[in-house]
Design a protein around this motif. Structure first.
Motif, PDB file in Angstrom:
ATOM      1  N   MET A   1     -10.469 -68.827  -3.212  1.00 28.42           N
ATOM      2  CA  MET A   1     -10.865 -69.821  -2.680  1.00 28.42           C
ATOM      3  C   MET A   1     -10.347 -70.500  -3.834  1.00 28.42           C
ATOM      4  SD  MET A   1     -13.768 -72.923  -1.433  1.00 28.42           S
ATOM      5  CE  MET A   1     -13.686 -71.961  -0.023  1.00 28.42           C
ATOM      6  N   GLY A   2      -9.333 -71.667  -4.167  1.00 28.78           N
ATOM      7  CA  GLY A   2      -9.244 -72.126  -5.770  1.00 28.78           C
ATOM      8  C   GLY A   2     -10.630 -73.281  -5.997  1.00 28.78           C
ATOM      9  N   ALA A   3     -10.710 -73.260  -7.255  1.00 25.55           N
ATOM     10  CA  ALA A   3     -11.276 -74.021  -7.624  1.00 25.55           C
ATOM     11  C   ALA A   3     -11.157 -75.426  -8.071  1.00 25.55           C
ATOM     12  CB  ALA A   3     -12.831 -73.265  -8.517  1.00 25.55           C
ATOM     13  N   SER A   4     -11.069 -76.005  -7.460  1.00 23.96           N
ATOM     14  CA  SER A   4      -9.990 -77.200  -8.191  1.00 23.96           C
ATOM     15  C   SER A   4     -11.086 -78.952  -7.719  1.00 23.96           C
ATOM     16  CB  SER A   4      -8.941 -77.599  -7.468  1.00 23.96           C
ATOM     17  OG  SER A   4      -9.074 -77.725  -5.678  1.00 23.96           O
ATOM     18  N   THR A   5     -11.490 -78.606  -6.487  1.00 19.24           N
ATOM     19  CA  THR A   5     -12.738 -79.680  -5.728  1.00 19.24           C
ATOM     20  C   THR A   5     -13.796 -79.782  -6.641  1.00 19.24           C
ATOM     21  OG1 THR A   5     -13.564 -79.133  -3.664  1.00 19.24           O
ATOM     22  CG2 THR A   5     -11.324 -80.334  -4.099  1.00 19.24           C
ATOM     23  N   PHE A   6     -14.396 -80.640  -6.248  1.00 17.34           N
ATOM     24  CA  PHE A   6     -16.499 -80.534  -6.963  1.00 17.34           C
ATOM     25  C   PHE A   6     -16.650 -79.400  -6.090  1.00 17.34           C
ATOM     26  CE2 PHE A   6     -20.699 -82.068  -5.799  1.00 17.34           C
ATOM     27  CZ  PHE A   6     -21.009 -81.993  -6.824  1.00 17.34           C
ATOM     28  N   ALA A   7     -16.563 -79.761  -5.064  1.00 19.00           N
ATOM     29  CA  ALA A   7     -17.745 -78.965  -3.774  1.00 19.00           C
ATOM     30  C   ALA A   7     -17.374 -77.376  -4.489  1.00 19.00           C
ATOM     31  CB  ALA A   7     -17.272 -78.681  -2.560  1.00 19.00           C
ATOM     32  N   GLU A   8     -15.415 -77.246  -4.470  1.00 18.83           N
ATOM     33  CA  GLU A   8     -15.730 -75.910  -4.914  1.00 18.83           C
ATOM     34  C   GLU A   8     -15.753 -74.478  -6.334  1.00 18.83           C
ATOM     35  OE1 GLU A   8     -11.380 -75.724  -1.450  1.00 18.83           O
ATOM     36  OE2 GLU A   8     -11.305 -76.389  -4.759  1.00 18.83           O
ATOM     37  N   ARG A   9     -15.995 -76.154  -7.456  1.00 18.97           N
ATOM     38  CA  ARG A   9     -15.987 -75.840  -8.178  1.00 18.97           C
ATOM     39  C   ARG A   9     -17.724 -75.508  -8.854  1.00 18.97           C
ATOM     40  NH1 ARG A   9     -13.390 -79.808 -10.157  1.00 18.97           N
ATOM     41  NH2 ARG A   9     -14.829 -81.032 -10.063  1.00 18.97           N
ATOM     42  N   TYR A  10     -18.524 -75.998  -7.488  1.00 13.98           N
ATOM     43  CA  TYR A  10     -20.082 -75.706  -7.105  1.00 13.98           C
ATOM     44  C   TYR A  10     -20.232 -74.450  -6.542  1.00 13.98           C
ATOM     45  CZ  TYR A  10     -24.749 -76.445  -5.245  1.00 13.98           C
ATOM     46  OH  TYR A  10     -25.759 -76.169  -4.734  1.00 13.98           O
ATOM     47  N   GLN A  11     -19.729 -74.814  -5.625  1.00 13.97           N
ATOM     48  CA  GLN A  11     -19.358 -73.086  -5.130  1.00 13.97           C
ATOM     49  C   GLN A  11     -19.303 -71.941  -6.022  1.00 13.97           C
ATOM     50  OE1 GLN A  11     -20.309 -71.451  -2.309  1.00 13.97           O
ATOM     51  NE2 GLN A  11     -19.652 -69.812  -3.339  1.00 13.97           N
ATOM     52  N   SER A  12     -18.182 -72.030  -7.029  1.00 19.03           N
ATOM     53  CA  SER A  12     -17.882 -70.646  -7.561  1.00 19.03           C
ATOM     54  C   SER A  12     -18.810 -70.405  -8.718  1.00 19.03           C
ATOM     55  CB  SER A  12     -16.141 -70.599  -8.061  1.00 19.03           C
ATOM     56  OG  SER A  12     -16.144 -72.318  -8.850  1.00 19.03           O
ATOM     57  N   VAL A  13     -18.715 -71.818  -9.577  1.00 20.98           N
ATOM     58  CA  VAL A  13     -19.836 -72.192 -10.791  1.00 20.98           C
ATOM     59  C   VAL A  13     -21.118 -71.265 -10.903  1.00 20.98           C
ATOM     60  CG1 VAL A  13     -20.071 -72.194 -13.145  1.00 20.98           C
ATOM     61  CG2 VAL A  13     -17.695 -72.809 -11.993  1.00 20.98           C
ATOM     62  N   LEU A  14     -21.717 -72.228  -9.730  1.00 23.28           N
ATOM     63  CA  LEU A  14     -22.783 -72.300  -9.668  1.00 23.28           C
ATOM     64  C   LEU A  14     -23.962 -72.072  -8.186  1.00 23.28           C
ATOM     65  CD1 LEU A  14     -23.714 -76.721 -10.371  1.00 23.28           C
ATOM     66  CD2 LEU A  14     -24.059 -74.449 -11.711  1.00 23.28           C
ATOM     67  N   VAL A  15     -23.930 -71.654  -7.295  1.00 21.88           N
ATOM     68  CA  VAL A  15     -23.893 -70.991  -6.286  1.00 21.88           C
ATOM     69  C   VAL A  15     -24.365 -69.281  -5.949  1.00 21.88           C
ATOM     70  CG1 VAL A  15     -23.579 -70.037  -4.093  1.00 21.88           C
ATOM     71  CG2 VAL A  15     -23.189 -72.409  -4.374  1.00 21.88           C
ATOM     72  N   PRO A  16     -23.501 -68.640  -7.504  1.00 24.81           N
ATOM     73  CA  PRO A  16     -23.556 -67.332  -7.641  1.00 24.81           C
ATOM     74  C   PRO A  16     -24.529 -66.996  -8.642  1.00 24.81           C
ATOM     75  CG  PRO A  16     -21.420 -67.607  -7.727  1.00 24.81           C
ATOM     76  CD  PRO A  16     -21.943 -68.639  -7.181  1.00 24.81           C
ATOM     77  N   VAL A  17     -24.606 -68.233  -9.942  1.00 23.48           N
ATOM     78  CA  VAL A  17     -25.908 -67.848 -10.559  1.00 23.48           C
ATOM     79  C   VAL A  17     -27.042 -68.357 -10.443  1.00 23.48           C
ATOM     80  CG1 VAL A  17     -26.163 -68.788 -13.279  1.00 23.48           C
ATOM     81  CG2 VAL A  17     -24.104 -67.913 -12.377  1.00 23.48           C
ATOM     82  N   ILE A  18     -26.917 -69.701  -9.515  1.00 24.79           N
ATOM     83  CA  ILE A  18     -28.551 -70.722  -9.636  1.00 24.79           C
ATOM     84  C   ILE A  18     -28.626 -70.217  -7.988  1.00 24.79           C
ATOM     85  CG2 ILE A  18     -29.788 -72.590  -9.096  1.00 24.79           C
ATOM     86  CD1 ILE A  18     -27.637 -73.374 -11.925  1.00 24.79           C
ATOM     87  N   PHE A  19     -27.867 -71.271  -6.865  1.00 25.23           N
ATOM     88  CA  PHE A  19     -28.322 -71.164  -6.036  1.00 25.23           C
ATOM     89  C   PHE A  19     -28.494 -70.197  -4.958  1.00 25.23           C
ATOM     90  CE2 PHE A  19     -26.482 -75.217  -7.138  1.00 25.23           C
ATOM     91  CZ  PHE A  19     -27.860 -75.729  -7.195  1.00 25.23           C
ATOM     92  N   GLU A  20     -27.790 -68.460  -5.323  1.00 25.98           N
ATOM     93  CA  GLU A  20     -27.826 -67.707  -4.476  1.00 25.98           C
ATOM     94  C   GLU A  20     -29.231 -66.789  -5.240  1.00 25.98           C
ATOM     95  OE1 GLU A  20     -24.683 -64.655  -4.963  1.00 25.98           O
ATOM     96  OE2 GLU A  20     -23.182 -65.673  -3.693  1.00 25.98           O
ATOM     97  N   PRO A  21     -29.470 -66.870  -5.811  1.00 26.61           N
ATOM     98  CA  PRO A  21     -30.830 -66.139  -6.316  1.00 26.61           C
ATOM     99  C   PRO A  21     -32.224 -66.676  -6.059  1.00 26.61           C
ATOM    100  CG  PRO A  21     -29.918 -66.238  -8.362  1.00 26.61           C
ATOM    101  CD  PRO A  21     -28.772 -67.154  -7.397  1.00 26.61           C
TER     102      PRO A  21
END
Length: 264
Positions: free
Chosen positions: A1-21
């Motif tokens: 999934m490309g990281a072109s929209t706000f929701a996709e950027r949120y998923q690709s950058v913030l979720v692995p670092v912050i929200f998964e833990p």
């Protein structure tokens, strides 16, 4: 999934670092069991819901609710890719589209501070949980305890404007554990426990994280519309503000929240 929209950027950058833990921490606290019906309130891109089947073999109904349709679109794609059977419903936390006594467990991470009517949302959450049902939530503590957010707010103040910095500070807009406890108790929850909890989070490339984080927070893309030079200056200010949390190109930082557990 490309990281072109706000929701996709949120998923690709913030979720692995912050929200998964944090999802793993909340699931550990609530201990969902096989066959239990689970609500992921303010689910974003569905990180809590996607973690459940990794930990229990036969969950019951899995439902994610969020007011942001774009977030739910990403959640649906990721769930389909994972072969996950879950429902994704667009709704406000203060008006949940469920009958009472529907769920055994509910999760809500880093969202209560953004609800426009917190008492109404918690009354609704209480209503849709079964008697004996349990909830696990987390809410960010003060910005002075969270150096990543503090660095981000200061960088945005200086290079975008105070409104942008205030949008980040709003993430820390409900830091008082006693206030949170009262909100849950006033909504009818029992055995309310509020525990200050620190997770140590990290990213191998702080510059990549900075660029994505300021374009993927709850508060929207604060760097959009800036000239490239201004974006770079904002990112540099963010990195400088990290202080000891920056080690070479990598970042490692404490993320401090109140974790709330309660029962109906």
């Amino acid at each position: 999934m490309g990281a072109s929209t706000f929701a996709e950027r949120y998923q690709s950058v913030l979720v692995p670092v912050i929200f998964e833990p944090w999802a793993s921490e909340l699931i550990r606290r609530a201990e969902p069991g096989n066959g239990e019906h689970i609500l992921d309130l303010a689910c974003g891109t569905g990180v809590v819901t996607r973690q459940i089947p990794k930990l229990i073999s036969n969950p019951g109904r899995l439902v994610g609710v969020d007011h942001n349709g774009a977030m739910l679109d990403v959640a649906r794609v990721l769930a389909k890719e994972a072969g996950l059977d879950a429902e994704w419903i667009e709704a406000d936390a203060g008006a949940l589209p469920f009958n009472e006594n529907q769920f055994d467990v509910a999760f809500c991470q880093q969202a209560l501070q953004f609800f426009p009517d917190r008492p109404a949302a918690l009354l609704e959450l209480h209503r849709v949980l079964k008697p004996g049902g349990r909830v696990a939530c987390c809410v960010q503590q003060e910005i002075d305890l969270n150096p990543m957010l503090k660095a981000q707010a200061a960088a945005l103040d200086a290079h975008v404007g105070e409104n942008a910095g205030n949008a980040v500070r709003a993430i820390c807009g409900l830091p008082d554990g006693d206030e949170i406890r009262r909100l849950f108790e006033d909504a009818g929850f029992q055995n309310v426990a509020v525990q200050s909890t620190t997770l140590t989070l990290q990213h191998p490339d702080a510059r990549v994280f900075a660029q994505g984080a300021m374009g993927g927070m709850h508060t929207g893309d604060k760097l959009s519309g800036l000239a490239d030079g201004a974006v770079e200056r904002a990112v540099e200010a963010f990195l400088l503000g990290l202080g000891d949390c920056l080690n070479g190109s990598a970042m490692r930082f404490p993320h401090v929240s109140n974790v709330i557990t309660a029962r109906v």
